[in-house]
Motif scaffolding. Structure first.
Motif, PDB file in Angstrom:
ATOM      1  N   ILE A 162       7.251 -29.496  14.262  1.00 41.02           N
ATOM      2  CA  ILE A 162       6.719 -30.271  15.387  1.00 41.02           C
ATOM      3  C   ILE A 162       7.159 -29.642  16.713  1.00 41.02           C
ATOM      4  N   GLY A 163       8.422 -29.263  16.813  1.00 41.88           N
ATOM      5  CA  GLY A 163       8.928 -28.619  18.022  1.00 41.88           C
ATOM      6  C   GLY A 163       8.209 -27.319  18.322  1.00 41.88           C
ATOM      7  N   ASP A 164       7.956 -26.517  17.289  1.00 45.26           N
ATOM      8  CA  ASP A 164       7.241 -25.247  17.472  1.00 45.26           C
ATOM      9  C   ASP A 164       5.804 -25.485  17.944  1.00 45.26           C
ATOM     10  N   ALA A 165       5.147 -26.486  17.367  1.00 46.35           N
ATOM     11  CA  ALA A 165       3.771 -26.789  17.769  1.00 46.35           C
ATOM     12  C   ALA A 165       3.727 -27.284  19.219  1.00 46.35           C
ATOM     13  N   TYR A 166       4.730 -28.060  19.615  1.00 47.65           N
ATOM     14  CA  TYR A 166       4.823 -28.568  20.989  1.00 47.65           C
ATOM     15  C   TYR A 166       4.972 -27.406  21.977  1.00 47.65           C
ATOM     16  N   LEU A 167       5.927 -26.516  21.707  1.00 47.71           N
ATOM     17  CA  LEU A 167       6.157 -25.375  22.582  1.00 47.71           C
ATOM     18  C   LEU A 167       4.905 -24.505  22.677  1.00 47.71           C
ATOM     19  N   LYS A 168       4.234 -24.289  21.561  1.00 51.14           N
ATOM     20  CA  LYS A 168       3.012 -23.466  21.561  1.00 51.14           C
ATOM     21  C   LYS A 168       1.946 -24.087  22.462  1.00 51.14           C
ATOM     22  N   GLN A 169       1.792 -25.414  22.418  1.00 54.33           N
ATOM     23  CA  GLN A 169       0.806 -26.091  23.264  1.00 54.33           C
ATOM     24  C   GLN A 169       1.180 -25.984  24.741  1.00 54.33           C
ATOM     25  N   VAL A 170       2.469 -26.090  25.049  1.00 50.50           N
ATOM     26  CA  VAL A 170       2.920 -25.949  26.441  1.00 50.50           C
ATOM     27  C   VAL A 170       2.590 -24.552  26.949  1.00 50.50           C
ATOM     28  N   LEU A 171       2.851 -23.542  26.134  1.00 53.11           N
ATOM     29  CA  LEU A 171       2.564 -22.162  26.525  1.00 53.11           C
ATOM     30  C   LEU A 171       1.065 -21.938  26.706  1.00 53.11           C
ATOM     31  N   LEU A 172       0.250 -22.521  25.842  1.00 50.96           N
ATOM     32  CA  LEU A 172      -1.205 -22.387  25.974  1.00 50.96           C
ATOM     33  C   LEU A 172      -1.717 -23.103  27.223  1.00 50.96           C
ATOM     34  N   TYR A 173      -1.139 -24.247  27.544  1.00 48.99           N
ATOM     35  CA  TYR A 173      -1.543 -25.013  28.722  1.00 48.99           C
ATOM     36  C   TYR A 173      -1.162 -24.270  30.008  1.00 48.99           C
ATOM     37  N   ASN A 174       0.010 -23.661  30.026  1.00 49.71           N
ATOM     38  CA  ASN A 174       0.437 -22.764  31.105  1.00 49.71           C
ATOM     39  C   ASN A 174       0.231 -23.367  32.497  1.00 49.71           C
ATOM     40  N   ASN A 175       0.886 -24.495  32.749  1.00 52.66           N
ATOM     41  CA  ASN A 175       0.754 -25.178  34.034  1.00 52.66           C
ATOM     42  C   ASN A 175       2.076 -25.098  34.794  1.00 52.66           C
ATOM     43  N   ALA A 176       2.021 -24.632  36.030  1.00 52.30           N
ATOM     44  CA  ALA A 176       3.232 -24.456  36.842  1.00 52.30           C
ATOM     45  C   ALA A 176       3.923 -25.771  37.173  1.00 52.30           C
ATOM     46  N   ASN A 177       3.246 -26.911  37.013  1.00 54.90           N
ATOM     47  CA  ASN A 177       3.840 -28.215  37.314  1.00 54.90           C
ATOM     48  C   ASN A 177       4.590 -28.816  36.120  1.00 54.90           C
ATOM     49  N   LEU A 178       4.622 -28.096  35.019  1.00 55.66           N
ATOM     50  CA  LEU A 178       5.376 -28.533  33.842  1.00 55.66           C
ATOM     51  C   LEU A 178       6.569 -27.611  33.645  1.00 55.66           C
ATOM     52  N   THR A 179       7.726 -28.203  33.444  1.00 53.06           N
ATOM     53  CA  THR A 179       8.921 -27.456  33.079  1.00 53.06           C
ATOM     54  C   THR A 179       9.330 -27.927  31.696  1.00 53.06           C
ATOM     55  N   TYR A 180       9.472 -27.006  30.770  1.00 50.82           N
ATOM     56  CA  TYR A 180       9.793 -27.326  29.382  1.00 50.82           C
ATOM     57  C   TYR A 180      11.257 -27.011  29.103  1.00 50.82           C
ATOM     58  N   VAL A 181      11.974 -27.983  28.558  1.00 54.29           N
ATOM     59  CA  VAL A 181      13.375 -27.807  28.178  1.00 54.29           C
ATOM     60  C   VAL A 181      13.530 -28.312  26.754  1.00 54.29           C
ATOM     61  N   SER A 182      14.121 -27.504  25.906  1.00 49.04           N
ATOM     62  CA  SER A 182      14.396 -27.924  24.544  1.00 49.04           C
ATOM     63  C   SER A 182      15.866 -28.308  24.466  1.00 49.04           C
ATOM     64  N   PHE A 183      16.153 -29.514  23.994  1.00 49.14           N
ATOM     65  CA  PHE A 183      17.530 -29.984  23.872  1.00 49.14           C
ATOM     66  C   PHE A 183      17.726 -30.493  22.459  1.00 49.14           C
ATOM     67  N   ASP A 184      18.548 -29.804  21.709  1.00 50.68           N
ATOM     68  CA  ASP A 184      18.799 -30.170  20.318  1.00 50.68           C
ATOM     69  C   ASP A 184      20.142 -30.901  20.231  1.00 50.68           C
ATOM     70  N   PHE A 185      20.101 -32.200  19.937  1.00 52.94           N
ATOM     71  CA  PHE A 185      21.322 -32.995  19.813  1.00 52.94           C
ATOM     72  C   PHE A 185      22.272 -32.426  18.757  1.00 52.94           C
ATOM     73  N   HIS A 186      21.715 -31.848  17.714  1.00 53.43           N
ATOM     74  CA  HIS A 186      22.551 -31.350  16.620  1.00 53.43           C
ATOM     75  C   HIS A 186      23.458 -30.207  17.076  1.00 53.43           C
ATOM     76  N   GLU A 187      23.043 -29.441  18.073  1.00 54.18           N
ATOM     77  CA  GLU A 187      23.883 -28.376  18.603  1.00 54.18           C
ATOM     78  C   GLU A 187      25.060 -28.921  19.390  1.00 54.18           C
ATOM     79  N   HIS A 188      24.906 -30.094  19.951  1.00 54.09           N
ATOM     80  CA  HIS A 188      25.920 -30.675  20.849  1.00 54.09           C
ATOM     81  C   HIS A 188      26.663 -31.838  20.210  1.00 54.09           C
ATOM     82  N   TRP A 189      26.490 -32.040  18.953  1.00 56.41           N
ATOM     83  CA  TRP A 189      27.068 -33.186  18.243  1.00 56.41           C
ATOM     84  C   TRP A 189      28.522 -33.008  18.036  1.00 56.41           C
TER      85      TRP A 189
END
Length: 189
Positions: A162-189
């Motif tokens: 799901i995360g990969d599909a989300y990022l791919k859609q953001v990249l395809l949309y390519n809008n300067a008004n969107l900032t994408y940040v991935s935050f994985d709770f498991h890395e910071h647990w």
């Protein structure tokens, strides 16, 4: 002629509280140093400022549903379980507002079954998702101008698809008004 019969309601939450900041708990020695002479208070609000704080959450009527039963985006760009939360702070005749939205990842996906954390699956192709993803974010940008997307799905486990599909859609949309940040709770647990 029937407007008086209609009651406007929201599905959400509203709480308004008045907060007073009391500085009198610290001693006068804590408030100034020998180099800084004590200052006279110019008004009562400077001694005990009063803040009016409001929290308003509004849940969308589109794609509302139970967890694990309603996921992803629909053909109109509405995401499941979308909520807009606004925090308002009023102090000294000034009002500040901060709005945060949340919703399901805007791709076509689902989780089948009721057992704990069922495996997610993609329900439509990348190309079929593009117009619905675009519709979702065009509405978001119309309402909010700019957005920071914080993707909270697990980036390495069963939610990775799901995360990969989300990022791919953001990249395809390519809008300067969107900032994408991935935050994985498991890395910071």
């Amino acid at each position: 002629e029937v407007d008086f019969w209609i009651i406007p309601i929201i599905q959400g939450f509203v709480q308004i509280e008045e907060l007073v900041v009391n500085y009198s708990e610290s001693s006068d020695d804590d408030k100034s140093s020998p180099e800084t002479p004590p200052q006279e208070c110019s008004c009562v609000d400077d001694v005990h400022p009063t803040f009016l704080v409001a929290l308003i959450s509004r849940r969308s009527r589109h794609r509302a549903g139970m967890r694990y039963k309603r996921r992803g985006v629909d053909k109109n760009g509405n995401v499941a379980n979308y909520v807009e939360t606004e925090q308002l702070i009023h102090v000294h005749n000034h009002t500040l507002s901060y709005i945060q939205t949340r919703g399901s990842v805007p791709v076509f996906w689902s989780q089948v079954g009721y057992r704990y954390n069922p495996r997610p699956r993609l329900d439509k192709s990348e190309n079929e998702t593009v117009p619905c993803f675009r519709a979702h974010f065009e509405e978001q940008l119309k309402n909010y101008k700019k957005q920071v997307i914080i993707n909270l799905v697990d980036q390495t486990g069963r939610e990775k698809i799901i995360g990969d599909a989300y990022l791919k859609q953001v990249l395809l949309y390519n809008n300067a008004n969107l900032t994408y940040v991935s935050f994985d709770f498991h890395e910071h647990w």
